[in-house]
Design an enzyme around this catalytic site. Structure first.
Site: not given
Length: 379
Positions: A118, A215
Protein backbone atom coordinates in the site's frame (compact mmCIF):
# COMPACT_ATOMS: atom_id res chain seq x y z
CA UNK A 1 24.78 32.75 7.52
CA UNK A 2 25.00 28.90 7.58
CA UNK A 3 22.99 27.15 4.91
CA UNK A 4 20.75 25.38 7.41
CA UNK A 5 19.83 28.72 9.00
CA UNK A 6 18.17 29.72 5.75
CA UNK A 7 16.07 26.57 5.56
CA UNK A 8 12.63 26.13 7.06
CA UNK A 9 11.75 23.04 9.12
CA UNK A 10 10.93 21.07 5.95
CA UNK A 11 14.26 21.90 4.34
CA UNK A 12 13.27 24.64 1.89
CA UNK A 13 14.96 28.02 1.55
CA UNK A 14 11.77 30.04 1.75
CA UNK A 15 9.20 31.03 4.37
CA UNK A 16 6.69 28.38 5.51
CA UNK A 17 3.83 30.43 4.06
CA UNK A 18 5.37 30.01 0.61
CA UNK A 19 5.92 26.26 1.08
CA UNK A 20 3.01 24.03 0.10
CA UNK A 21 2.90 20.62 1.74
CA UNK A 22 0.36 17.89 1.11
CA UNK A 23 -0.32 15.85 4.24
CA UNK A 24 -1.55 12.28 3.78
CA UNK A 25 -4.30 12.16 6.41
CA UNK A 26 -5.61 8.75 7.46
CA UNK A 27 -7.93 10.20 10.11
CA UNK A 28 -5.76 8.93 12.96
CA UNK A 29 -3.89 10.92 15.58
CA UNK A 30 -0.46 10.68 13.92
CA UNK A 31 -1.24 12.25 10.54
CA UNK A 32 -3.63 14.70 12.20
CA UNK A 33 -0.82 15.96 14.44
CA UNK A 34 1.49 16.31 11.43
CA UNK A 35 -1.10 18.46 9.63
CA UNK A 36 -1.86 20.54 12.73
CA UNK A 37 1.81 21.15 13.54
CA UNK A 38 2.65 22.23 10.00
CA UNK A 39 -0.43 24.45 9.81
CA UNK A 40 0.56 25.95 13.15
CA UNK A 41 4.03 26.75 11.77
CA UNK A 42 2.41 28.67 8.95
CA UNK A 43 2.87 26.22 6.06
CA UNK A 44 0.46 26.12 3.14
CA UNK A 45 -1.08 22.79 4.16
CA UNK A 46 -3.38 20.70 1.97
CA UNK A 47 -4.87 17.58 3.56
CA UNK A 48 -5.63 14.54 1.40
CA UNK A 49 -7.42 11.39 2.52
CA UNK A 50 -7.77 8.26 0.43
CA UNK A 51 -11.13 6.51 0.34
CA UNK A 52 -10.23 2.85 0.03
CA UNK A 53 -13.66 1.36 0.82
CA UNK A 54 -17.31 1.92 0.15
CA UNK A 55 -18.09 4.86 2.42
CA UNK A 56 -21.27 3.48 3.94
CA UNK A 57 -20.07 -0.06 4.52
CA UNK A 58 -16.78 1.10 6.00
CA UNK A 59 -18.49 3.02 8.81
CA UNK A 60 -19.30 -0.26 10.53
CA UNK A 61 -15.69 -1.52 10.44
CA UNK A 62 -13.98 -0.83 13.71
CA UNK A 63 -10.22 -0.43 13.53
CA UNK A 64 -10.08 0.01 9.76
CA UNK A 65 -8.07 2.96 8.51
CA UNK A 66 -9.10 5.03 5.49
CA UNK A 67 -12.74 4.12 6.16
CA UNK A 68 -15.81 6.30 6.60
CA UNK A 69 -15.21 7.26 10.24
CA UNK A 70 -11.61 8.16 9.47
CA UNK A 71 -12.56 10.34 6.51
CA UNK A 72 -14.95 12.22 8.79
CA UNK A 73 -12.25 12.67 11.45
CA UNK A 74 -9.68 13.92 8.94
CA UNK A 75 -12.19 16.44 7.57
CA UNK A 76 -12.96 17.71 11.09
CA UNK A 77 -9.26 18.27 11.83
CA UNK A 78 -8.83 20.20 8.58
CA UNK A 79 -11.89 22.36 9.31
CA UNK A 80 -10.74 23.18 12.83
CA UNK A 81 -7.17 23.98 11.73
CA UNK A 82 -8.35 25.99 8.72
CA UNK A 83 -6.73 24.26 5.75
CA UNK A 84 -8.30 22.62 2.66
CA UNK A 85 -8.99 18.90 2.67
CA UNK A 86 -9.73 16.57 -0.23
CA UNK A 87 -10.99 12.98 -0.34
CA UNK A 88 -9.78 10.89 -3.29
CA UNK A 89 -11.57 7.73 -4.41
CA UNK A 90 -8.84 5.07 -4.59
CA UNK A 91 -11.05 2.00 -4.14
CA UNK A 92 -10.24 0.49 -7.54
CA UNK A 93 -6.54 1.34 -7.31
CA UNK A 94 -6.30 -0.17 -3.83
CA UNK A 95 -8.09 -3.35 -4.85
CA UNK A 96 -5.97 -3.85 -7.96
CA UNK A 97 -2.61 -2.93 -6.39
CA UNK A 98 -2.97 -4.37 -2.90
CA UNK A 99 -6.00 -6.55 -2.10
CA UNK A 100 -5.86 -8.79 -5.18
CA UNK A 101 -2.16 -9.53 -4.69
CA UNK A 102 -2.80 -10.24 -1.01
CA UNK A 103 -5.35 -12.90 -1.94
CA UNK A 104 -3.19 -14.44 -4.68
CA UNK A 105 -0.16 -14.59 -2.37
CA UNK A 106 -2.09 -16.47 0.30
CA UNK A 107 -3.44 -18.87 -2.31
CA UNK A 108 0.17 -19.50 -3.38
CA UNK A 109 1.18 -20.43 0.19
CA UNK A 110 2.96 -17.15 0.99
CA UNK A 111 2.42 -14.78 3.91
CA UNK A 112 2.10 -11.30 2.35
CA UNK A 113 2.52 -7.88 3.99
CA UNK A 114 -0.09 -5.69 2.24
CA UNK A 115 0.78 -2.57 4.27
CA UNK A 116 4.14 -2.42 2.46
CA UNK A 117 2.49 -2.73 -0.94
CA UNK A 118 0.00 0.00 0.00
CA UNK A 119 2.81 2.41 0.87
CA UNK A 120 4.75 1.41 -2.25
CA UNK A 121 1.96 1.32 -4.82
CA UNK A 122 -0.68 3.71 -3.54
CA UNK A 123 0.49 6.25 -0.95
CA UNK A 124 4.05 6.81 -2.18
CA UNK A 125 3.25 6.44 -5.87
CA UNK A 126 -0.22 7.60 -6.88
CA UNK A 127 -0.83 9.92 -3.92
CA UNK A 128 2.66 11.37 -4.25
CA UNK A 129 1.98 12.19 -7.91
CA UNK A 130 -1.27 13.84 -6.86
CA UNK A 131 0.69 15.99 -4.42
CA UNK A 132 2.94 17.10 -7.26
CA UNK A 133 -0.12 17.87 -9.38
CA UNK A 134 -1.25 20.16 -6.56
CA UNK A 135 2.08 22.03 -6.89
CA UNK A 136 3.21 20.90 -3.45
CA UNK A 137 6.86 21.24 -2.51
CA UNK A 138 6.69 17.99 -0.56
CA UNK A 139 4.36 15.40 0.98
CA UNK A 140 4.30 14.68 4.71
CA UNK A 141 2.99 11.58 6.48
CA UNK A 142 2.50 10.43 10.06
CA UNK A 143 4.87 7.46 9.77
CA UNK A 144 7.39 6.88 12.54
CA UNK A 145 10.61 6.95 10.56
CA UNK A 146 13.31 9.57 9.98
CA UNK A 147 14.61 11.26 6.86
CA UNK A 148 18.11 12.62 7.31
CA UNK A 149 20.46 14.34 4.89
CA UNK A 150 23.72 12.51 4.20
CA UNK A 151 26.71 13.18 1.98
CA UNK A 152 24.93 11.66 -1.05
CA UNK A 153 21.45 13.03 -0.34
CA UNK A 154 18.41 12.02 1.69
CA UNK A 155 18.73 8.86 3.80
CA UNK A 156 16.11 6.76 5.56
CA UNK A 157 16.65 6.10 9.28
CA UNK A 158 14.75 4.28 12.00
CA UNK A 159 12.48 6.27 14.30
CA UNK A 160 13.84 7.58 17.58
CA UNK A 161 11.22 5.48 19.39
CA UNK A 162 12.12 1.86 18.64
CA UNK A 163 8.68 0.71 19.82
CA UNK A 164 6.98 2.81 17.11
CA UNK A 165 9.53 2.41 14.31
CA UNK A 166 7.86 1.62 10.97
CA UNK A 167 10.98 1.07 8.85
CA UNK A 168 10.00 -2.55 8.10
CA UNK A 169 6.93 -1.27 6.25
CA UNK A 170 8.76 1.48 4.36
CA UNK A 171 11.87 -0.26 3.03
CA UNK A 172 10.61 -0.05 -0.58
CA UNK A 173 10.61 3.76 -0.53
CA UNK A 174 12.77 4.81 -3.48
CA UNK A 175 15.47 7.48 -3.49
CA UNK A 176 13.30 9.69 -5.72
CA UNK A 177 10.33 9.36 -3.36
CA UNK A 178 12.54 10.05 -0.36
CA UNK A 179 13.60 13.36 -1.89
CA UNK A 180 9.96 14.45 -1.84
CA UNK A 181 8.73 12.90 1.42
CA UNK A 182 8.87 14.27 4.95
CA UNK A 183 8.24 12.41 8.25
CA UNK A 184 7.78 15.02 11.00
CA UNK A 185 7.10 12.50 13.82
CA UNK A 186 10.17 10.29 13.41
CA UNK A 187 12.27 12.18 15.95
CA UNK A 188 9.70 12.04 18.78
CA UNK A 189 10.73 9.89 21.77
CA UNK A 190 7.30 8.30 22.31
CA UNK A 191 3.68 8.15 21.16
CA UNK A 192 2.79 10.04 24.34
CA UNK A 193 4.52 13.08 22.82
CA UNK A 194 2.31 12.80 19.74
CA UNK A 195 -0.87 12.65 21.81
CA UNK A 196 0.33 15.61 23.88
CA UNK A 197 0.67 17.62 20.66
CA UNK A 198 -2.85 16.54 19.65
CA UNK A 199 -4.17 17.84 22.98
CA UNK A 200 -2.21 21.10 22.53
CA UNK A 201 -3.93 21.69 19.21
CA UNK A 202 -7.32 20.64 20.58
CA UNK A 203 -7.70 17.91 17.97
CA UNK A 204 -10.87 15.79 18.18
CA UNK A 205 -8.80 12.63 17.55
CA UNK A 206 -6.40 13.13 20.48
CA UNK A 207 -7.67 10.02 22.28
CA UNK A 208 -8.47 7.95 19.21
CA UNK A 209 -7.07 4.38 19.48
CA UNK A 210 -4.41 3.19 17.05
CA UNK A 211 -5.48 0.82 14.27
CA UNK A 212 -4.17 -2.68 14.91
CA UNK A 213 -4.94 -5.09 12.08
CA UNK A 214 -4.55 -4.91 8.31
CA UNK A 215 -7.01 -2.20 7.33
CA UNK A 216 -9.20 -4.37 5.08
CA UNK A 217 -9.07 -7.27 7.58
CA UNK A 218 -10.09 -5.39 10.77
CA UNK A 219 -11.03 -8.57 12.66
CA UNK A 220 -7.80 -10.40 11.76
CA UNK A 221 -9.61 -13.22 9.94
CA UNK A 222 -7.51 -13.36 6.76
CA UNK A 223 -8.98 -16.63 5.54
CA UNK A 224 -12.55 -15.31 5.61
CA UNK A 225 -11.55 -12.30 3.49
CA UNK A 226 -9.73 -14.50 0.98
CA UNK A 227 -12.70 -16.87 0.69
CA UNK A 228 -14.90 -13.86 -0.03
CA UNK A 229 -12.48 -12.58 -2.68
CA UNK A 230 -11.81 -16.01 -4.17
CA UNK A 231 -14.85 -18.27 -3.65
CA UNK A 232 -13.88 -21.93 -3.37
CA UNK A 233 -10.30 -21.11 -2.39
CA UNK A 234 -10.40 -23.09 0.86
CA UNK A 235 -10.21 -26.66 -0.43
CA UNK A 236 -9.61 -29.36 2.22
CA UNK A 237 -6.49 -31.49 2.19
CA UNK A 238 -4.08 -33.54 4.29
CA UNK A 239 -1.80 -32.62 7.16
CA UNK A 240 1.38 -34.67 6.80
CA UNK A 241 4.76 -35.05 8.49
CA UNK A 242 8.02 -34.43 6.56
CA UNK A 243 8.01 -38.08 5.33
CA UNK A 244 4.51 -37.71 3.93
CA UNK A 245 2.67 -39.70 6.59
CA UNK A 246 -0.88 -38.42 6.99
CA UNK A 247 -1.58 -37.06 10.48
CA UNK A 248 -4.93 -35.45 9.85
CA UNK A 249 -6.97 -33.26 7.52
CA UNK A 250 -7.38 -29.52 7.15
CA UNK A 251 -10.08 -27.22 5.76
CA UNK A 252 -7.88 -25.20 3.42
CA UNK A 253 -4.21 -24.20 3.11
CA UNK A 254 -5.19 -20.54 3.41
CA UNK A 255 -5.98 -21.13 7.10
CA UNK A 256 -2.30 -21.85 7.89
CA UNK A 257 0.98 -19.94 8.04
CA UNK A 258 4.60 -21.03 8.42
CA UNK A 259 5.48 -21.43 12.10
CA UNK A 260 1.89 -21.95 13.24
CA UNK A 261 1.45 -24.35 16.16
CA UNK A 262 -2.04 -23.84 17.51
CA UNK A 263 -5.21 -24.89 15.75
CA UNK A 264 -3.70 -27.79 13.79
CA UNK A 265 -6.25 -30.28 15.07
CA UNK A 266 -3.74 -33.13 15.46
CA UNK A 267 -3.44 -33.53 19.22
CA UNK A 268 -2.18 -36.54 21.12
CA UNK A 269 1.34 -36.42 19.69
CA UNK A 270 4.55 -36.90 21.67
CA UNK A 271 5.96 -33.46 20.79
CA UNK A 272 4.56 -30.14 19.58
CA UNK A 273 4.44 -29.79 15.81
CA UNK A 274 4.60 -26.64 13.71
CA UNK A 275 3.69 -25.79 10.13
CA UNK A 276 7.02 -25.98 8.28
CA UNK A 277 5.82 -25.90 4.67
CA UNK A 278 2.66 -25.29 2.65
CA UNK A 279 2.39 -27.37 -0.51
CA UNK A 280 -0.29 -25.59 -2.50
CA UNK A 281 -0.18 -27.91 -5.52
CA UNK A 282 -1.03 -31.00 -3.46
CA UNK A 283 -3.08 -29.04 -0.87
CA UNK A 284 -0.86 -30.43 1.88
CA UNK A 285 0.14 -28.76 5.13
CA UNK A 286 3.51 -30.15 6.21
CA UNK A 287 4.23 -30.14 9.95
CA UNK A 288 7.37 -30.97 11.88
CA UNK A 289 9.38 -30.24 15.04
CA UNK A 290 10.40 -26.70 15.91
CA UNK A 291 14.00 -27.16 14.77
CA UNK A 292 12.79 -27.58 11.18
CA UNK A 293 11.71 -23.94 11.21
CA UNK A 294 15.28 -22.72 11.63
CA UNK A 295 16.47 -20.82 8.55
CA UNK A 296 19.96 -19.50 7.86
CA UNK A 297 19.85 -18.65 4.14
CA UNK A 298 17.16 -16.26 2.93
CA UNK A 299 16.66 -15.68 -0.83
CA UNK A 300 15.42 -12.16 -1.58
CA UNK A 301 14.10 -10.55 -4.76
CA UNK A 302 12.81 -7.12 -5.91
CA UNK A 303 15.61 -5.47 -3.92
CA UNK A 304 15.26 -1.74 -3.30
CA UNK A 305 18.70 -0.40 -2.42
CA UNK A 306 19.02 2.79 -0.35
CA UNK A 307 22.67 2.43 0.62
CA UNK A 308 25.53 4.29 -0.97
CA UNK A 309 26.42 3.41 -4.56
CA UNK A 310 24.62 0.90 -6.71
CA UNK A 311 23.36 -2.43 -5.45
CA UNK A 312 25.32 -4.23 -8.17
CA UNK A 313 28.49 -3.00 -6.40
CA UNK A 314 27.55 -4.85 -3.20
CA UNK A 315 29.47 -8.10 -3.63
CA UNK A 316 29.27 -8.97 0.06
CA UNK A 317 28.82 -6.86 3.17
CA UNK A 318 27.91 -7.17 6.81
CA UNK A 319 24.47 -5.79 7.69
CA UNK A 320 21.65 -6.43 10.11
CA UNK A 321 18.23 -7.55 8.91
CA UNK A 322 14.62 -7.90 9.97
CA UNK A 323 12.68 -10.84 8.54
CA UNK A 324 9.53 -9.87 10.44
CA UNK A 325 8.32 -6.55 11.79
CA UNK A 326 8.25 -7.54 15.45
CA UNK A 327 11.87 -8.68 15.77
CA UNK A 328 14.93 -6.46 16.26
CA UNK A 329 17.53 -6.39 13.46
CA UNK A 330 19.88 -9.40 13.56
CA UNK A 331 23.44 -9.74 12.16
CA UNK A 332 23.68 -11.09 8.62
CA UNK A 333 25.78 -11.16 5.45
CA UNK A 334 24.28 -9.63 2.30
CA UNK A 335 25.36 -10.94 -1.10
CA UNK A 336 24.07 -9.16 -4.20
CA UNK A 337 22.97 -11.19 -7.20
CA UNK A 338 22.08 -10.02 -10.73
CA UNK A 339 18.53 -8.94 -11.57
CA UNK A 340 17.63 -7.34 -8.25
CA UNK A 341 18.17 -10.58 -6.34
CA UNK A 342 20.12 -11.14 -3.14
CA UNK A 343 21.10 -13.86 -0.73
CA UNK A 344 21.04 -13.08 2.96
CA UNK A 345 22.96 -15.33 5.34
CA UNK A 346 21.68 -15.06 8.91
CA UNK A 347 24.51 -15.46 11.41
CA UNK A 348 22.00 -16.91 13.88
CA UNK A 349 19.16 -18.99 12.41
CA UNK A 350 15.66 -17.49 12.53
CA UNK A 351 12.51 -19.55 12.93
CA UNK A 352 9.39 -19.21 10.82
CA UNK A 353 10.88 -17.30 7.88
CA UNK A 354 8.13 -17.31 5.26
CA UNK A 355 7.89 -16.50 1.55
CA UNK A 356 5.98 -13.28 1.01
CA UNK A 357 7.47 -11.52 4.02
CA UNK A 358 9.95 -8.66 3.72
CA UNK A 359 13.66 -8.84 4.52
CA UNK A 360 14.80 -5.34 5.45
CA UNK A 361 18.47 -4.30 5.46
CA UNK A 362 20.04 -2.03 8.09
CA UNK A 363 23.51 -0.63 8.63
CA UNK A 364 25.26 -2.70 11.35
CA UNK A 365 25.86 0.49 13.35
CA UNK A 366 23.56 3.47 13.67
CA UNK A 367 19.98 3.78 12.48
CA UNK A 368 20.23 3.87 8.69
CA UNK A 369 17.99 1.67 6.52
CA UNK A 370 19.85 0.28 3.52
CA UNK A 371 16.78 -1.06 1.71
CA UNK A 372 15.37 -4.55 1.47
CA UNK A 373 13.42 -7.00 -0.64
CA UNK A 374 10.89 -9.82 -0.61
CA UNK A 375 11.55 -13.33 0.67
CA UNK A 376 10.79 -15.99 -1.92
CA UNK A 377 11.25 -19.71 -2.50
CA UNK A 378 13.95 -19.55 -5.18
CA UNK A 379 17.52 -20.44 -4.35
Amino acid sequence: MPLDARLNSLGFAKPPAETRVVVAMSGGVDSSVVAAELAGEGYDVVGVTLQLYDHGAALAKKGACCAGRDIHDARRVAEEMGFPHYVLDYENVFRDAVIDEFAESYLAGATPVPCIRCNERVKFRDLLETAKDLDADCMATGHYIQRKMGDAGAELHRAADAARDQSYFLFSTTREQLDYLRFPLGHLPSKAETRALAVKHGLPVADKPDSQDICFVPDGDYARVIEKLRPGAAEPGEIVDPEGRVLGTHRGVIHYTIGQRRGLGIGGLAEPLYVVRLDVDTRRVVVGPKEMLATRTVPVREVNWLGDGGFEDVAEREITVKVRSTRPPAPAILRARPGGLAEVELLSPEQGVSPGQACVFYAPEGSRILGGGWIWRGA
